[in-house]
Enzyme design. Structure first.
Site, PDB file in Angstrom:
ATOM      1  N   TYR A  58      40.482  24.997   9.025  1.00  0.00           N
ATOM      2  CA  TYR A  58      39.488  23.914   8.975  1.00  0.00           C
ATOM      3  C   TYR A  58      38.805  23.773  10.346  1.00  0.00           C
ATOM      4  CZ  TYR A  58      42.246  22.800   4.821  1.00  0.00           C
ATOM      5  OH  TYR A  58      42.917  22.864   3.634  1.00  0.00           O
ATOM      6  N   VAL A  69      45.722  21.769   1.515  1.00  0.00           N
ATOM      7  CA  VAL A  69      46.171  20.370   1.519  1.00  0.00           C
ATOM      8  C   VAL A  69      47.469  20.142   0.737  1.00  0.00           C
ATOM      9  CG1 VAL A  69      43.916  19.297   1.960  1.00  0.00           C
ATOM     10  CG2 VAL A  69      44.625  19.763  -0.390  1.00  0.00           C
TER      11      VAL A  69
HETATM   12  N1  GLN Z   1      40.988  21.333  -4.091  1.00  0.00           N
HETATM   13  C1  GLN Z   1      40.599  20.910  -2.810  1.00  0.00           C
HETATM   14  C2  GLN Z   1      39.128  20.573  -2.730  1.00  0.00           C
HETATM   15  O1  GLN Z   1      38.314  21.334  -3.190  1.00  0.00           O
HETATM   16  C3  GLN Z   1      40.972  21.958  -1.783  1.00  0.00           C
HETATM   17  C4  GLN Z   1      41.193  21.260  -0.567  1.00  0.00           C
HETATM   18  C5  GLN Z   1      41.935  21.950   0.534  1.00  0.00           C
HETATM   19  O2  GLN Z   1      43.030  22.520   0.439  1.00  0.00           O
HETATM   20  N2  GLN Z   1      41.362  21.751   1.667  1.00  0.00           N
HETATM   21  O3  GLN Z   1      38.770  19.552  -2.208  1.00  0.00           O
END
Ligand code: GLN
Length: 343
Positions: free
Chosen positions: A257, A275
């Site tokens: 990120y 996440v």
């Molecule tokens: N399913 C989550 C989304 O699209 C993926 C998020 C993640 O792991 N950052 O918001």
């Protein structure tokens, strides 16, 4: 024992169970288990159910040894970690030039769900942010959503050596709360960056995020990349060798990120987090690390996972730009024998 392959696997499992490296990982696990900072993701109810004390650490070497401590069999949703691997499949399906024309390779410094495209090309910045991941999912070939999902699941099986399921409640929650991702997708549709089967592609993206993995799987996925795209246990090729460098480079520049720069500075191993609490980290030519611990920092990265990867990187010299002799020699620790300090 019927053949030498089985004998070798048996011998490796004994080594993995008794090696000083396994004890080292147990100490690491014990050291970071008491960390209580961070927060479990709660944007959908299913993720909020995670127990903050779940913690697993697995390391798989390119010669097929796996060391795991803690909660390494407990499954959780792969979430954003899927993005790196699906990018590899998109490269195989379409070739590099076409994929590059649809998704960039530049870090954003923005949150993963930012609604932002490159102003001059209208491309999403990179495949690790949601915009780029949805554009990448769009590039996965197949006659319908079912076939495209099956192709993804087949790919993950080649990386981990086992079959994977979708967590259906997580998928349905992602879908029902996914308006921001829908907005990003329709913005890209407006610019002609994705095809018009966009609702199918969004479902595919929500499904890929809902694939169940464990920390051991994440270590094998990273070890497969570290091994040039070939699973070190099964010998199956999971990714065309031509694209391994592409996937691993983007993991280094964009995988953590908007703290990817900080991670590159401190840890250096190309990695991807999700996440759900997972991190997969690649030490090319050497090993793969998989960690699982649900509490996340403010950027969305697993707090215990960061600590584990940072310590392994520093002590075993796994930062790719490290040229000094590391405090601990990996081969010695894995095999045991001479040269182990303070044990
Ligand atoms: N399913 C989550 C989304 O699209 C993926 C998020 C993640 O792991 N950052 O918001």
């Amino acid at each position: 024992m019927t053949n030498t392959g089985e004998l070798k696997a048996f011998a490796d499992s004994i080594t993995a169970a008794t090696s000083p490296f396994r004890n080292y990982l147990s100490d690491l696990h014990r050291k970071y288990l008491p960390l209580t900072d961070g927060a479990v993701a709660d944007y959908i109810p299913e993720l909020a159910l995670a127990d903050p004390s779940w913690f697993g650490v697995a390391v798989a070497t390119v010669d097929g040894q796996v060391f795991d401590v803690g909660d390494c069999d407990r499954t959780f949703t792969i979430q954003s970690i899927s993005k790196a691997f699906v990018y590899g499949l998109a490269l195989e399906d379409n070739g590099r030039d076409y994929v590059n024309s649809k998704v960039g390779v530049e870090p954003t410094g923005e949150a993963f769900n930012a609604i932002v495209l490159d102003e001059t090309t209208n491309r999403p910045y990179n495949p690790m942010v949601n915009a780029g991941a949805i554009a990448t999912a769009d590039l996965i070939k197949g006659k319908d959503g079912t076939e495209r999902l099956k192709r993804m699941l087949d790919m993950f099986r080649r990386y981990t050596g086992r079959d994977h399921d979708i967590n259906v409640p997580v998928f349905l929650s992602e879908k029902s709360t996914g308006n921001r991702n829908r907005a990003i997708a329709y913005l890209m549709l407006n610019f002609g960056m994705v095809g018009d089967r966009i609702d199918e592609t969004l479902d595919l993206y929500f499904q890929q995020c809902s694939i169940l993995v464990n920390a051991r799987d994440l270590s094998l996925m990273a070890a497969t990349l570290a091994n040039g795209g070939v699973n070190p246990i099964t010998g199956d090729r999971a990714l065309d060798q031509r694209y391994v460098q592409d996937v691993v480079s983007i993991m280094l520049t964009c995988g953590m990120y908007d703290s990817s720069g900080d991670w590159a500075y401190r840890v250096g191993m190309p990695a991807k987090s999700g996440v759900g609490g997972g991190i997969t980290a690649v030490s090319p030519g050497k090993l793969g690390i998989g960690t699982f611990s649900p509490p996340l920092d403010a950027k969305g990265n697993s707090l215990r996972g960061i600590q584990v990867c940072q310590q392994l990187s520093q002590e075993f010299g796994l930062h790719p730009f490290n040229v000094a002799a590391p405090p601990k020699d990996l081969a010695t620790w894995i095999k045991g024998g001479e040269g182990l300090d303070s044990w």
